[in-house]
Write a protein that holds these residues in place. Sequence first.
Motif, PDB file in Angstrom:
ATOM      1  N   ASN A   4     -20.972   7.714 -24.163  1.00 15.77           N
ATOM      2  CA  ASN A   4     -22.105   7.562 -23.264  1.00 15.77           C
ATOM      3  C   ASN A   4     -22.762   8.929 -23.075  1.00 15.77           C
ATOM      4  O   ASN A   4     -22.363   9.709 -22.214  1.00 15.77           O
ATOM      5  N   LEU A   5     -23.763   9.199 -23.931  1.00 13.14           N
ATOM      6  CA  LEU A   5     -24.434  10.489 -23.900  1.00 13.14           C
ATOM      7  C   LEU A   5     -25.131  10.730 -22.562  1.00 13.14           C
ATOM      8  O   LEU A   5     -25.030  11.808 -21.985  1.00 13.14           O
ATOM      9  N   ALA A   8     -22.581  11.649 -19.980  1.00 16.65           N
ATOM     10  CA  ALA A   8     -22.060  13.003 -20.205  1.00 16.65           C
ATOM     11  C   ALA A   8     -23.059  14.056 -19.746  1.00 16.65           C
ATOM     12  O   ALA A   8     -22.682  15.058 -19.117  1.00 16.65           O
ATOM     13  N   ILE A   9     -24.317  13.839 -20.034  1.00 14.33           N
ATOM     14  CA  ILE A   9     -25.356  14.788 -19.609  1.00 14.33           C
ATOM     15  C   ILE A   9     -25.438  14.813 -18.091  1.00 14.33           C
ATOM     16  O   ILE A   9     -25.502  15.888 -17.484  1.00 14.33           O
ATOM     17  N   MET A  10     -25.431  13.634 -17.462  1.00 11.30           N
ATOM     18  CA  MET A  10     -25.495  13.570 -16.002  1.00 11.30           C
ATOM     19  C   MET A  10     -24.307  14.286 -15.368  1.00 11.30           C
ATOM     20  O   MET A  10     -24.467  15.011 -14.388  1.00 11.30           O
ATOM     21  N   ALA A  11     -23.126  14.102 -15.936  1.00  7.28           N
ATOM     22  CA  ALA A  11     -21.932  14.773 -15.401  1.00  7.28           C
ATOM     23  C   ALA A  11     -22.063  16.282 -15.538  1.00  7.28           C
ATOM     24  O   ALA A  11     -21.634  17.029 -14.651  1.00  7.28           O
ATOM     25  N   ASN A  12     -22.687  16.730 -16.619  1.00 10.78           N
ATOM     26  CA  ASN A  12     -22.837  18.156 -16.881  1.00 10.78           C
ATOM     27  C   ASN A  12     -23.842  18.818 -15.935  1.00 10.78           C
ATOM     28  O   ASN A  12     -23.675  19.988 -15.574  1.00 10.78           O
ATOM     29  N   PRO A  38     -32.208  14.992 -25.872  1.00 17.46           N
ATOM     30  CA  PRO A  38     -31.599  13.981 -24.999  1.00 17.46           C
ATOM     31  C   PRO A  38     -31.418  14.482 -23.556  1.00 17.46           C
ATOM     32  O   PRO A  38     -31.642  13.725 -22.611  1.00 17.46           O
ATOM     33  N   GLY A  39     -31.058  15.745 -23.395  1.00 20.25           N
ATOM     34  CA  GLY A  39     -30.895  16.299 -22.054  1.00 20.25           C
ATOM     35  C   GLY A  39     -32.202  16.324 -21.283  1.00 20.25           C
ATOM     36  O   GLY A  39     -32.248  15.979 -20.098  1.00 20.25           O
TER      37      GLY A  39
END
Length: 68
Positions: A4-5, A8-12, A38-39
């Motif tokens: 789930n890209l 993962a970005i949201m978590a980062n 994507p970010g």
Amino acid sequence: MSFNLRGAIMANIKGSTDQEVEATIVDAMQKGEEKMLPGLGVLFEVYWQNASEEDKNAVCQQISQGLQ
């Protein structure tokens, strides 16, 4: 196995300050790397979900003008 890209970005980026968000955007644009798109898309999604209709209209207008 799926990844789930978006998640993962949201978590980062969760908990980032205004300055950190700006630095992320500027860095992504300056580097111009495809892997950063994507970010930026996730950041735009967060903006869109929290924007008023007036803000959404203004952003769409600015983007369409920039594409001329």
